[in-house]
Design a protein around this motif. Structure first.
Motif, PDB file in Angstrom:
ATOM      1  N   THR A  98      49.292  42.092  41.456  1.00 16.51           N
ATOM      2  CA  THR A  98      49.161  41.231  40.464  1.00 16.51           C
ATOM      3  C   THR A  98      48.096  39.698  40.951  1.00 16.51           C
ATOM      4  N   ALA A  99      47.564  39.058  39.838  1.00 13.16           N
ATOM      5  CA  ALA A  99      46.820  37.961  40.443  1.00 13.16           C
ATOM      6  C   ALA A  99      47.719  36.727  41.042  1.00 13.16           C
ATOM      7  N   ARG A 100      48.948  36.752  40.329  1.00 10.02           N
ATOM      8  CA  ARG A 100      49.940  35.941  40.793  1.00 10.02           C
ATOM      9  C   ARG A 100      50.387  36.296  42.355  1.00 10.02           C
ATOM     10  N   GLU A 101      50.651  37.612  42.794  1.00 10.96           N
ATOM     11  CA  GLU A 101      51.039  37.933  43.911  1.00 10.96           C
ATOM     12  C   GLU A 101      49.672  37.787  44.901  1.00 10.96           C
ATOM     13  N   ARG A 102      48.709  38.028  44.424  1.00 13.23           N
ATOM     14  CA  ARG A 102      47.423  37.653  45.422  1.00 13.23           C
ATOM     15  C   ARG A 102      47.294  36.243  45.630  1.00 13.23           C
ATOM     16  N   ARG A 103      47.670  35.326  44.767  1.00 14.24           N
ATOM     17  CA  ARG A 103      47.748  33.947  45.034  1.00 14.24           C
ATOM     18  C   ARG A 103      48.601  33.539  45.840  1.00 14.24           C
ATOM     19  N   ARG A 104      49.895  33.943  45.590  1.00 18.54           N
ATOM     20  CA  ARG A 104      50.902  33.456  46.440  1.00 18.54           C
ATOM     21  C   ARG A 104      50.503  34.011  48.068  1.00 18.54           C
ATOM     22  N   HIS A 132      32.466  42.738  49.876  1.00 16.38           N
ATOM     23  CA  HIS A 132      31.775  43.968  49.104  1.00 16.38           C
ATOM     24  C   HIS A 132      31.878  45.097  49.991  1.00 16.38           C
ATOM     25  N   ASN A 133      32.704  46.180  49.457  1.00 22.23           N
ATOM     26  CA  ASN A 133      32.715  47.364  50.040  1.00 22.23           C
ATOM     27  C   ASN A 133      31.354  48.342  49.694  1.00 22.23           C
ATOM     28  N   LEU A 134      30.546  48.364  50.304  1.00 21.75           N
ATOM     29  CA  LEU A 134      29.244  49.093  50.254  1.00 21.75           C
ATOM     30  C   LEU A 134      29.441  50.683  49.615  1.00 21.75           C
ATOM     31  N   ALA A 135      30.757  51.277  50.398  1.00 21.63           N
ATOM     32  CA  ALA A 135      30.878  52.540  50.114  1.00 21.63           C
ATOM     33  C   ALA A 135      31.574  52.734  48.658  1.00 21.63           C
ATOM     34  N   ASN A 136      32.148  52.121  48.155  1.00 22.46           N
ATOM     35  CA  ASN A 136      32.764  52.273  46.800  1.00 22.46           C
ATOM     36  C   ASN A 136      32.201  51.226  45.626  1.00 22.46           C
ATOM     37  N   ASN A 137      31.406  50.055  46.388  1.00 24.36           N
ATOM     38  CA  ASN A 137      31.001  49.023  45.618  1.00 24.36           C
ATOM     39  C   ASN A 137      31.913  48.081  44.839  1.00 24.36           C
ATOM     40  N   GLN A 138      33.167  48.133  45.501  1.00 29.53           N
ATOM     41  CA  GLN A 138      33.970  47.157  45.052  1.00 29.53           C
ATOM     42  C   GLN A 138      33.905  45.886  45.664  1.00 29.53           C
ATOM     43  N   ALA A 139      34.122  44.895  44.794  1.00 29.35           N
ATOM     44  CA  ALA A 139      34.359  43.579  45.077  1.00 29.35           C
ATOM     45  C   ALA A 139      35.210  42.674  44.439  1.00 29.35           C
ATOM     46  N   GLN A 140      35.586  41.668  44.657  1.00 29.65           N
ATOM     47  CA  GLN A 140      36.523  40.844  44.353  1.00 29.65           C
ATOM     48  C   GLN A 140      36.139  39.851  42.967  1.00 29.65           C
ATOM     49  N   THR A 141      36.919  39.788  42.139  1.00 26.06           N
ATOM     50  CA  THR A 141      36.935  38.941  40.935  1.00 26.06           C
ATOM     51  C   THR A 141      37.404  37.418  41.472  1.00 26.06           C
ATOM     52  N   LEU A 142      37.067  36.367  40.352  1.00 26.53           N
ATOM     53  CA  LEU A 142      37.521  35.128  40.853  1.00 26.53           C
ATOM     54  C   LEU A 142      39.075  34.938  41.111  1.00 26.53           C
ATOM     55  N   ASP A 143      39.891  35.836  40.749  1.00 23.53           N
ATOM     56  CA  ASP A 143      41.353  35.731  41.028  1.00 23.53           C
ATOM     57  C   ASP A 143      41.561  36.887  42.295  1.00 23.53           C
ATOM     58  N   GLY A 144      40.578  37.715  42.613  1.00 26.90           N
ATOM     59  CA  GLY A 144      40.990  38.473  43.710  1.00 26.90           C
ATOM     60  C   GLY A 144      41.005  40.152  43.317  1.00 26.90           C
ATOM     61  N   ASP A 145      40.929  40.243  41.916  1.00 30.96           N
ATOM     62  CA  ASP A 145      41.110  41.681  41.706  1.00 30.96           C
ATOM     63  C   ASP A 145      39.877  42.490  41.868  1.00 30.96           C
ATOM     64  N   LEU A 146      39.931  43.812  42.252  1.00 29.02           N
ATOM     65  CA  LEU A 146      38.901  44.648  42.788  1.00 29.02           C
ATOM     66  C   LEU A 146      38.140  45.078  41.703  1.00 29.02           C
ATOM     67  N   THR A 147      36.998  45.188  41.895  1.00 27.52           N
ATOM     68  CA  THR A 147      36.190  46.029  40.686  1.00 27.52           C
ATOM     69  C   THR A 147      34.812  46.530  41.083  1.00 27.52           C
ATOM     70  N   ASP A 148      34.462  47.683  40.421  1.00 28.42           N
ATOM     71  CA  ASP A 148      33.215  48.084  40.931  1.00 28.42           C
ATOM     72  C   ASP A 148      32.138  47.944  39.672  1.00 28.42           C
ATOM     73  N   GLN A 149      32.582  47.189  38.737  1.00 29.78           N
ATOM     74  CA  GLN A 149      31.994  47.002  37.422  1.00 29.78           C
ATOM     75  C   GLN A 149      31.044  45.836  37.442  1.00 29.78           C
ATOM     76  N   ASP A 150      30.133  45.750  36.700  1.00 31.71           N
ATOM     77  CA  ASP A 150      28.890  44.807  36.660  1.00 31.71           C
ATOM     78  C   ASP A 150      29.616  43.601  35.999  1.00 31.71           C
ATOM     79  N   VAL A 151      30.372  42.975  36.527  1.00 33.95           N
ATOM     80  CA  VAL A 151      31.190  41.536  35.914  1.00 33.95           C
ATOM     81  C   VAL A 151      30.943  40.675  37.084  1.00 33.95           C
ATOM     82  N   PRO A 152      31.220  39.310  36.596  1.00 33.78           N
ATOM     83  CA  PRO A 152      31.299  38.281  37.951  1.00 33.78           C
ATOM     84  C   PRO A 152      32.105  38.553  38.677  1.00 33.78           C
TER      85      PRO A 152
END
Length: 702
Positions: free
Chosen positions: A75-81, A192-212
């Protein structure tokens, strides 16, 4: 005193006119450099908090890191902690007996276990001319005093994420009941994992979507696919591969973080008008602002003070700053009766590539080989001997034996690169931790504004197995990158890979160089980085040509962009630096900045410099045998510097003159550190301890 505008008078009286519209500075507005949403969270100081993420002082000191309930989906709280836990412990020695809990720590000087209730605001921002997002955060403790507002800047140290200064400027500011404004300064994890296109959002969530996201390499799907076909399982990293040279904007990042801080404070405390607008009642002219932090964060705050044309900053207090002063050879530096140092102010990349090339051999010098803490454990002698042999074969060191060659490598670093002998015992440990190697790779890319696809000096980033071969990063490790990475691989399971190593792409530390067919820590790649820094072939001294020359020129331009002017605009400032700093050598950072500032601002300068004996760059290493018994925590003196600046700005107390502070090591880890080991900065030091300017020379006592 600043003039009072008509609109401000009207607003203060409660009346409104159409002239007082949204563009009027009297009203609070979200700065236009903020991108997207602002995340806001309340922390009660019981289950979670601003400073310790609910762990408290004991939780931060625990060797057991907080775990994720689901390792693949934290979760975002776990990542922050976990991020706060890792970033706090990376800079503060929490080992028993080292001062934590007695001399410093979140629970020292306050009641309770150090938890701080309050609100946290997190956002992305940009600077003009750069598309790369920068993280900014404001923490406002519940104890914030609106009648005497204060703010402390906390840009991250090293290449860390936005929580990188939580245990340094963050802790001090929150305990002073100030708002603390943080920024990752365009560095941070941003993996940025170039193999799966995943990157971190502002609070550290992984996404391969076209979002900030914090960072995604600017490659088309076709370009990324082509790269993956040739170099699978690689990562792009924000600091190295953003094509932005973020250091050139560190000052602006800090100033913008202060502006965002004022926006947040006025949203909370500004006077609310009947039409729902907020007046700016907390402003630079009634708010105490101290620019602070350590290492890269300290350098960023210095840049901010130099660039502060709005009068946002009242004073500066930094520790071991990474500052690259403009080269001014009209003054020299001399310690005691030692040699006069004129070749000071080398750039970070210059002296760091020298350390990357020569230190692996110098580790085997008889003068330090058996004395340097953990040398044999971190630096296999066989690798060091291979490095010496490769350097000797290339004519870069002299001597018939490994002992002679290693002694010459050490001489080159001390004499030709003005690296203090006091740093020699810690330098092997830093080499074993790949500090110079990682800085050289990251900054060569950043200064030249190169992308991941450029693979400067045939280096890339990937997870590796026990033999050094490239493998995919484990999903659980990738899910934790936001929390575990320090922003500059090798970190959190991602290593530097030498793609042209003999046999196959290999972890740099285990690489066999093509030119030598020896496992010499990929010396060929390190010499390539050295060539880019000096603009010439290390072996022959011949100038680079073709693409190599163009790349070296780009590196030089990037370095020129980050040079500090020495002009603090008359602001009072305090620097503290450990003489044994083996990451940012003092003859190229703090000392020449003090000399340059004197040339620029003259005898009326407000800068004071305190050089601490038996202190170094990474206090966390003091928990190791051979380190903690020899060195004291610089962290203690950093907080003293902040205290001195606070007293100067709030009570008018004069800053003590520049001086050497003779801290005393405890000698045995069984002996707890006490205040007796840490003599204070004195308001009237003995003449033998004063740092002075004599003519065109900065004189430092032994």
């Amino acid at each position: 005193m600043k003039p009072i505008t008509l609109c401000a008078l009207i607003g203060a009286s409660g009346m409104l006119l159409t002239a007082c519209n949204d563009r009027n500075p009297a009203f609070n507005q979200l700065p236009d450099f903020i991108q997207g949403v602002v995340l806001q969270h309340d922390y009660d100081g019981i289950t979670d908090d601003l400073l310790t993420a609910g762990l408290g002082a004991d939780g931060l000191a625990s060797a057991t890191a907080p775990a994720f309930a689901d390792p693949l989906n934290p979760t975002a709280r776990e990542r922050r902690r976990l991020a706060i836990y890792n970033n706090y412990r990376a800079l503060v020695d929490t080992a028993p007996g080292g001062g934590y809990g007695e001399l410093f720590g979140p629970h020292v000087g306050v009641t309770g276990d150090g938890q701080v209730p309050g609100e946290e605001f997190l956002a992305l921002m940009s600077v003009p001319g750069s598309p790369v997002p920068v993280t900014v955060m404001v923490q406002v403790p519940d104890s914030f005093n609106v009648d005497a507002p204060c703010m402390v800047t906390a840009p991250s140290s090293g290449s860390r994420g936005v929580y990188g200064a939580i245990g340094t400027a963050g802790e001090w500011g929150l305990k002073k009941q100030c708002a603390v404004v943080y920024t990752d300064k365009g560095t941070g994890t941003g993996a940025h994992n170039l193999a799966n296109n995943q990157a971190q959002t502002l609070d550290g969530d992984l996404t391969d979507q076209d979002v900030p996201v914090l960072f995604r390499a600017p490659l088309t799907d076709t370009q990324r696919g082509d790269f993956n076909a040739q170099w699978p399982d690689r990562f792009a990293w924000k600091h190295a591969h953003s094509r932005a040279n973020p250091e050139a904007d560190w000052g602006r990042h800090v100033l913008q973080s202060v502006e965002f801080g004022f926006y947040v404070l006025n949203e909370k405390f500004g006077r609310l008008l009947p039409n729902g607008k907020r007046l700016k009642t907390i402003k630079p002219d009634n708010t105490l602002v101290i620019a602070s932090s350590v290492s890269n964060g300290g350098g960023a705050s210095i840049q901010a003070a130099e660039q502060d044309q709005q009068g946002l900053i009242d004073g500066v207090a930094v520790s071991e700053p990474n500052v690259n002063p403009v080269v001014d050879r009209s003054f020299s530096i001399r310690q005691g009766e030692g040699p006069e140092i004129t070749e000071h102010s080398r750039s970070l990349l210059d002296y760091t590539t020298a350390l990357a090339v020569y230190q692996g051999c110098a580790n085997q010098a008889p003068a330090i080989r058996d004395l340097a803490p953990l040398n044999s454990a971190f630096n296999p002698p066989a690798i060091g001997q291979n490095i010496c042999q490769s350097l000797a074969n290339k004519g870069l060191v002299s001597g018939a034996t490994v002992d002679d060659q290693a002694t010459d490598a050490l001489r080159i670093l001390n004499e030709e690169f003005a690296i203090q002998p006091e740093q020699n015992l810690l330098a092997p440990l830093h080499f074993g931790l790949a500090v110079a190697q990682s800085i050289s790779m990251t900054y060569a890319n950043a200064y030249s504004r190169s992308g991941v696809e450029d693979r400067i000096c045939d280096l890339s980033l990937a997870a590796t197995d026990g033999s050094g071969a490239v493998i995919p990063l484990a999903p659980a490790a990738e899910a934790a990158l936001f929390s575990a990475s320090n922003g500059i691989p090798p970190s959190a399971g991602v290593n530097i890979v030498y793609d042209q190593a003999e046999g196959q792409p290999t972890n740099l530390a285990a690489s066999v160089s093509p030119s030598s067919s020896l496992p010499d820590y990929g010396l060929d790649a390190l010499l390539c980085l050295r060539a880019l820094a000096q603009g010439a072939h290390p072996e022959t001294g011949a100038e680079l040509t073709g693409d190599a020359a163009a790349l070296s020129d780009a590196v030089a331009s990037g370095i020129a962009e980050v040079r500090a002017t020495g002009n603090l605009r008359g602001k009072p400032a305090v620097f503290v630096t450990g003489r044994a700093d083996a990451i940012l050598p003092i003859n190229h950072t703090s000392r020449p900045y003090v000399g340059l500032n004197r040339q620029v601002e003259g005898s009326g300068s407000g800068l004071r410099y305190y050089e601490i004996l038996n202190a170094h760059h990474l206090d966390v290493l003091n928990g190791f045998p051979g380190v903690g018994d020899r060195y004291v925590p610089l962290h203690h003196y950093y907080f003293e510097a902040l205290d001195l600046m606070w007293a100067h700005l709030t009570e008018g107390q004069p800053l003590p003159p520049s001086q050497v502070v003779r801290a005393v090591p405890r000698g045995d880890l069984a002996n707890p550190l006490t205040q007796a080991n840490l003599p204070p900065v004195l308001p009237a030091p003995a003449d033998a301890d004063r740092i002075i300017h004599t003519g065109s020379q900065l004189r430092i006592p032994d």
